[in-house]
Scaffold this active site. Sequence first.
Site, PDB file in Angstrom:
ATOM      1  N   LYS A 113       0.853  -1.192   0.000  1.00 11.39           N
ATOM      2  CA  LYS A 113       0.000   0.000   0.000  1.00 11.39           C
ATOM      3  C   LYS A 113       0.880   1.229   0.000  1.00 11.39           C
ATOM      4  O   LYS A 113       1.998   1.198   0.544  1.00 11.39           O
ATOM      5  CB  LYS A 113      -0.872   0.021   1.261  1.00 11.39           C
ATOM      6  CG  LYS A 113      -2.085   0.905   1.144  1.00 11.39           C
ATOM      7  CD  LYS A 113      -3.216   0.137   0.468  1.00 11.39           C
ATOM      8  CE  LYS A 113      -4.546   0.781   0.572  1.00 11.39           C
ATOM      9  NZ  LYS A 113      -5.608  -0.197   0.266  1.00 11.39           N
ATOM     10  N   ASN A 230     -18.409   5.165  -5.824  1.00  9.35           N
ATOM     11  CA  ASN A 230     -18.172   4.082  -6.786  1.00  9.35           C
ATOM     12  C   ASN A 230     -18.653   2.726  -6.267  1.00  9.35           C
ATOM     13  O   ASN A 230     -19.309   1.969  -6.984  1.00  9.35           O
ATOM     14  CB  ASN A 230     -16.676   4.073  -7.123  1.00  9.35           C
ATOM     15  CG  ASN A 230     -16.282   2.904  -7.986  1.00  9.35           C
ATOM     16  OD1 ASN A 230     -15.921   1.844  -7.480  1.00  9.35           O
ATOM     17  ND2 ASN A 230     -16.380   3.071  -9.283  1.00  9.35           N
ATOM     18  N   VAL A 231     -18.410   2.434  -4.993  1.00  5.93           N
ATOM     19  CA  VAL A 231     -18.781   1.119  -4.443  1.00  5.93           C
ATOM     20  C   VAL A 231     -20.300   1.016  -4.250  1.00  5.93           C
ATOM     21  O   VAL A 231     -20.957   0.092  -4.738  1.00  5.93           O
ATOM     22  CB  VAL A 231     -18.053   0.846  -3.104  1.00  5.93           C
ATOM     23  CG1 VAL A 231     -18.387  -0.540  -2.574  1.00  5.93           C
ATOM     24  CG2 VAL A 231     -16.543   0.997  -3.271  1.00  5.93           C
TER      25      VAL A 231
HETATM   26  N1  GLU Z   1      -7.297  -0.029  -3.161  1.00  8.60           N
HETATM   27  C1  GLU Z   1      -8.111  -1.191  -3.410  1.00  8.60           C
HETATM   28  C2  GLU Z   1      -8.168  -2.075  -2.164  1.00  8.60           C
HETATM   29  O1  GLU Z   1      -7.946  -1.617  -1.071  1.00  8.60           O
HETATM   30  C3  GLU Z   1      -7.686  -1.922  -4.669  1.00  8.60           C
HETATM   31  C4  GLU Z   1      -6.288  -2.433  -4.684  1.00  8.60           C
HETATM   32  C5  GLU Z   1      -5.856  -3.010  -6.032  1.00  8.60           C
HETATM   33  O2  GLU Z   1      -6.676  -3.120  -6.957  1.00  8.60           O
HETATM   34  O3  GLU Z   1      -4.679  -3.345  -6.119  1.00  8.60           O
HETATM   35  O4  GLU Z   1      -8.498  -3.228  -2.226  1.00  8.60           O
END
Ligand code: GLU
Length: 428
Positions: A113, A230-231
């Site tokens: 991350k 979006n979600v």
């Molecule tokens: N940021 C999103 C998550 O927390 C997607 C991560 C990704 O697609 O690599 O799952």
Amino acid sequence: MTEIPAALYENDPTYQMAVKQLREAAKLLGLPDEIVEVLRHPEKLVQVKIPIRRDNGKIEVYLGWRSQHNSALGPYKGGIRYREDVTPGEVVALSMWMTWKNSLAGIPYGGGKGGIRVNPKQLSQRELEELSRKYFAAIAKDIGPDVDIPAPDVYTNPQTMAWYYDEYAKIIGKPSYAWGVVTAKPVEIGGLYARVVSTGYGTALAAREAAKRWIGGIEGKTVAIQGFGNVGQYAAKYLKEWGAIVVAVSDRSGAIYDPNGIDVEEAMRVKAETRKVTNYKKGDVKIISNEELLELPVDILIPAATENVITKANADRIKAKVISEGANGPTTPEAEEILHKKGVMIVPDILANAGGVTMSWIEWCNNRMGGWLTDEEALERLDRIMTRNFNRVFDEWQKKYSEYPMRAAAYAIAVDRVVRAMKLRGWI
Ligand code: GLU
């Protein structure tokens, strides 16, 4: 074992929560403390300095991080967030959660991350582009399609991914290989439309499967959704398509509630045009608060906004029988305990919102094969993967861990897979 010095992230509350969850999973699996000690630290934490020239001619410096938590199952994978309160501890915690999420999803990735400590709303589009390109250039030697594959997170989007991709393609000079360095790219440069809908679609799939196993199916069931970004929007759209009745949705302006059902397309149109879902006017709609939405008499609740909204203060008043966590960390551990005792099934975030990263994997595979996949095929694949994963966790939960909330089973499966991979590779 020798004590290692306290690291930069150790006092962070989000990090401490992630470590607590890891310890609980280790206890269920009977893993010794030394394994927790190995797993609680990231393999690598990179900090970079990003000086940009603001539109007013002045130089301003921002700090950014990329945490690479674990690579036992494959290259690191996870998003990058832009927020003025981002800390290294939060980034490390989130990278650990990605390790579990990816492991549970059964995709060949470890966890990573990133984040930049910046308020993106204070930057112009040009300043954001400079910031994004310089951040990516600064971490370029630590990432790559076979090493670490970023994606969007809070306040980053396909445009940000386009800048990242372009910067990386220029640095390595291999444009088609560079496709694989980030996911959720715009469709014009290697992305899939299916990625746009995938997190919401996945949260809806988790709710659909949970409804089948817990309350006799999705058809005719009522749903309230907190958060209409979006979600929330795509979760609403797909649940309605499958015969559920979406009675309430909300955003920061408040919630709209109609016991006869909301017209989801109309609500999406109103949101896109006016930015406030409360401008929706159809039927017998009533405006209520975000807190009231959580306590509505519905079958299914989808928190898809932010963390810590279901707490010990309101858990007793929640009437839904199924909760599918679209957001990361919407339920506190105390609230989860109360709801579990009341017989509520909470599909945990690492399972319910894994649709995004799972589609990222599909996009990455598609890029590596030159781009042959259609959106229908991609969504069909996501449906198959999420349905299988949900039912696997549900069965394991019922078989071995039913005295605990479902999250305990999800964590146990996820951590166990990572530990087994580390053992096989001779790391521990
Ligand atoms: N940021 C999103 C998550 O927390 C997607 C991560 C990704 O697609 O690599 O799952």
